[in-house]
Design a protein around this motif. Sequence first.
Motif, short mmCIF file in Angstrom:
data_model
loop_
_atom_site.label_atom_id
_atom_site.label_comp_id
_atom_site.label_asym_id
_atom_site.label_seq_id
_atom_site.Cartn_x
_atom_site.Cartn_y
_atom_site.Cartn_z
N SER A 1 6.52 0.62 12.73
CA SER A 1 7.95 0.90 12.72
C SER A 1 8.79 -0.35 12.47
N ARG A 2 8.22 -1.51 12.65
CA ARG A 2 8.97 -2.76 12.43
C ARG A 2 9.07 -3.05 10.94
N THR A 3 10.20 -3.59 10.56
CA THR A 3 10.40 -3.97 9.16
C THR A 3 10.70 -5.46 9.03
N LEU B 1 -0.05 -2.15 6.95
CA LEU B 1 1.20 -2.06 6.18
C LEU B 1 0.93 -1.76 4.71
N GLU B 2 -0.19 -2.24 4.20
CA GLU B 2 -0.56 -1.98 2.81
C GLU B 2 -1.08 -0.56 2.60
N GLY B 3 -1.28 0.17 3.70
CA GLY B 3 -1.77 1.54 3.59
C GLY B 3 -3.29 1.66 3.64
N ARG B 4 -3.96 0.58 4.03
CA ARG B 4 -5.42 0.63 4.13
C ARG B 4 -5.82 1.51 5.31
N PRO B 5 -6.97 2.18 5.22
CA PRO B 5 -7.44 3.01 6.34
C PRO B 5 -7.66 2.18 7.60
N ARG B 6 -7.41 2.80 8.74
CA ARG B 6 -7.54 2.12 10.02
C ARG B 6 -8.96 1.56 10.22
N THR B 7 -9.96 2.34 9.87
CA THR B 7 -11.35 1.88 10.03
C THR B 7 -11.60 0.64 9.20
N GLU B 8 -11.13 0.63 7.98
CA GLU B 8 -11.32 -0.52 7.10
C GLU B 8 -10.61 -1.76 7.64
N HIS C 1 0.57 -0.87 18.21
CA HIS C 1 1.61 -0.47 19.16
C HIS C 1 2.30 -1.70 19.76
N ARG C 2 1.52 -2.73 20.07
CA ARG C 2 2.12 -3.96 20.60
C ARG C 2 3.03 -4.61 19.55
N TYR C 3 2.57 -4.62 18.31
CA TYR C 3 3.39 -5.19 17.23
C TYR C 3 4.69 -4.41 17.08
N ASN C 4 4.60 -3.08 17.12
CA ASN C 4 5.81 -2.26 17.01
C ASN C 4 6.80 -2.56 18.13
#
Length: 85
Positions: A8-10, A40-47, A64-67
């Motif tokens: 959610s952070r920009t 942020l680049e849209g890569r899969p979470r597992t990757e 979540h911490r970053y957000n």
Amino acid sequence: MGAPLKISRTDYTSAELRALSNRCSDGAQVRRVLAVAMVLEGRPRTEAATFNGMDRQTLRDWVHRYNEGGIEALRSRHPLGGCRL
């Protein structure tokens, strides 16, 4: 596979996060920042998690911490320094 992570952070783009990671002396924080950049680049979470040496749940927790707290929230909680951006 889990639901996509949403950042959610920009404050920073993925490229800016990658550049900021070069200024960090804390290797764990560098991995966290790079994992967030991959999300942020849209890569899969597992990757993103595997590539940065963590599991998917751990990556989710760091996102979540970053957000909530930005790049400072990705710092390790020990007195060895880290990246104060």
